[in-house]
Design a protein around this motif. Sequence first.
Motif, PDB file in Angstrom:
ATOM      1  N   MET A  38       0.832  -1.213   0.000  1.00 63.08           N
ATOM      2  CA  MET A  38       0.000   0.000   0.000  1.00 63.08           C
ATOM      3  C   MET A  38       0.866   1.263   0.000  1.00 63.08           C
ATOM      4  O   MET A  38       0.522   2.274  -0.618  1.00 63.08           O
ATOM      5  N   TYR A  39       2.013   1.196   0.728  1.00 59.65           N
ATOM      6  CA  TYR A  39       2.909   2.339   0.760  1.00 59.65           C
ATOM      7  C   TYR A  39       3.394   2.701  -0.640  1.00 59.65           C
ATOM      8  O   TYR A  39       3.499   3.876  -0.999  1.00 59.65           O
ATOM      9  N   ALA A  56       1.748   7.243  -6.653  1.00 57.62           N
ATOM     10  CA  ALA A  56       0.682   8.207  -6.919  1.00 57.62           C
ATOM     11  C   ALA A  56       1.201   9.640  -6.781  1.00 57.62           C
ATOM     12  O   ALA A  56       0.979  10.486  -7.651  1.00 57.62           O
ATOM     13  N   PHE A  57       1.905   9.909  -5.668  1.00 58.30           N
ATOM     14  CA  PHE A  57       2.466  11.252  -5.480  1.00 58.30           C
ATOM     15  C   PHE A  57       3.521  11.558  -6.546  1.00 58.30           C
ATOM     16  O   PHE A  57       3.602  12.692  -7.033  1.00 58.30           O
ATOM     17  N   SER A 116       8.267  11.404  -1.793  1.00 57.34           N
ATOM     18  CA  SER A 116       7.410  11.767  -2.927  1.00 57.34           C
ATOM     19  C   SER A 116       6.363  12.818  -2.547  1.00 57.34           C
ATOM     20  O   SER A 116       5.972  13.634  -3.386  1.00 57.34           O
ATOM     21  N   PHE A 117       5.923  12.808  -1.291  1.00 55.95           N
ATOM     22  CA  PHE A 117       4.858  13.727  -0.874  1.00 55.95           C
ATOM     23  C   PHE A 117       5.367  15.162  -0.753  1.00 55.95           C
ATOM     24  O   PHE A 117       4.674  16.110  -1.147  1.00 55.95           O
ATOM     25  N   ILE A 176       7.227   7.460   1.032  1.00 55.89           N
ATOM     26  CA  ILE A 176       6.058   8.337   0.952  1.00 55.89           C
ATOM     27  C   ILE A 176       6.472   9.786   1.192  1.00 55.89           C
ATOM     28  O   ILE A 176       6.041  10.701   0.472  1.00 55.89           O
ATOM     29  N   ASP A 233       9.646   1.911   3.455  1.00 58.62           N
ATOM     30  CA  ASP A 233       8.391   2.276   2.795  1.00 58.62           C
ATOM     31  C   ASP A 233       7.848   3.619   3.281  1.00 58.62           C
ATOM     32  O   ASP A 233       7.367   4.434   2.489  1.00 58.62           O
ATOM     33  N   GLN A 234       7.914   3.864   4.589  1.00 60.66           N
ATOM     34  CA  GLN A 234       7.402   5.123   5.113  1.00 60.66           C
ATOM     35  C   GLN A 234       8.216   6.305   4.576  1.00 60.66           C
ATOM     36  O   GLN A 234       7.657   7.361   4.254  1.00 60.66           O
ATOM     37  N   VAL A 260       1.883   2.250  -3.415  1.00 55.62           N
ATOM     38  CA  VAL A 260       0.801   2.876  -4.181  1.00 55.62           C
ATOM     39  C   VAL A 260       0.804   4.383  -3.947  1.00 55.62           C
ATOM     40  O   VAL A 260       0.716   5.186  -4.893  1.00 55.62           O
ATOM     41  N   TYR A 261       0.926   4.787  -2.691  1.00 58.38           N
ATOM     42  CA  TYR A 261       0.987   6.216  -2.374  1.00 58.38           C
ATOM     43  C   TYR A 261       2.238   6.853  -2.978  1.00 58.38           C
ATOM     44  O   TYR A 261       2.189   7.973  -3.507  1.00 58.38           O
ATOM     45  N   PHE A 262       3.358   6.148  -2.864  1.00 59.03           N
ATOM     46  CA  PHE A 262       4.611   6.684  -3.413  1.00 59.03           C
ATOM     47  C   PHE A 262       4.485   6.969  -4.907  1.00 59.03           C
ATOM     48  O   PHE A 262       4.810   8.069  -5.380  1.00 59.03           O
TER      49      PHE A 262
END
Length: 429
Positions: free
Chosen positions: A1-2, A8-9, A75-76, A72, A68-69, A4-6
């Motif tokens: 899931m991490y 996406a951003f 990229s965020f 995010i 993973d954290q 996916v966010y990475f």
Amino acid sequence: MYLVYFYAFSFFSLLLASALAFWDLKRRSPFFVFWITVIFLVIVPSLLDPINRVINPHVFASTLIIDDQSLILYSFYPFLIILTFLFFYLFFYFISGGKEVVFLKYKNVVDDKKSFIYLFFLMTAIIGFYIFYQQFGFSILSSLDFTTRREVSSPLAGFLLFYPFMICCGLGVYFFINKYYFRLALVVFLYLFLYFVFGGSRQPLIALILPVIAYYCVGAEKYNYKFLFVTIFASFFGKFIFDALIYLRNLPSFDDRISALLAPNELMISVANRDGSEENVRYAFYYFIQNADNLNGYFTFEYFFRTLLFWLPSSLDIFDIKPQDFEYKMFADYMNGQEGTMHPTIFGSIYADSGWFFLPWVIFLSAIFYFLPIYIRRFNGVVFFCIWSTALFYSFMLARGSIYASIVVLAVAIVFGICVKNINFKLGK
């Protein structure tokens, strides 16, 4: 899931940066290079970061562990920065009445005598050469490397061997367009002489070439996207050339550089094995994301206030109100006590200085990006080309995270351009 966010951003950052690049291309703004550099220096290379989780970015830097954290956050933060830039571009667009910049080559290519003033200023670099000759004699050809030249140069010699080359970098494209080939050859000779004989930085060489490339992209009434895409694609293969320029720059003498060029096979091997590369600079940004809150002196806007005081030379700061060079502190922390200046991409410099409260930085930089191209329209001919070309190159340096020096050189280029404009007006009158 991490992941996916990475991704996406990262995808939205790529989308927004591309939109800003096209916006600046449409405006004929030199800062379109900023967004292209951000895309290919940070965003695109970072897409492979989930594959390699243990990074050794440099022999002096600490090992970087990517989890993973952290991905995010990597990229965020750029996503928020770029989104805020877009917001202020839109804000400035509406408050200025939709005023745009159009760069028409035939309007700005003017055969005037102002170019001789710029050429004379460029040739003042000969004084800097002479100062070094007085200090070192003919050893400048055998033992004066880039580090020595940078550390032992007097303020006058340092100025004359840097500022004329950066402020006059538009002379090359101006003389090329006007077919003044003898003057063009003189300019190219001076830039090559600085690089090969004095172990000069590669910056002046890139600053000389980049406006010629950009001119074919945005110089006509219709911008040439095809040439731009070919140039970007070719730049991936040109990375070796830039690495070779750094390798040659760091050799101890002119003789060593000539010997390296005469042995291309050995040169290619040496360049391939050189520590550090351009795309690794984003790892410094990652380092500060992970560690800046645990180090002293970060998140205090020290770099921001120093940049706002760019107009105040440190030698004249008798009240000591100007903060110390923040880039040295970042370098020492990232490189475990080594001396130098650190440019950890625009995101790393902003994060280390302000953390998540980056709004003052974005307001300041977006105002420069949006209004400076509008302001320099009041210039014409060689003055316009030189200021535009200086902004073009330093948009690349800003993307790498060199904010203070870029603002200083841009300010000097504009002041010099104003002086040239006024001097020529008085002479004409």
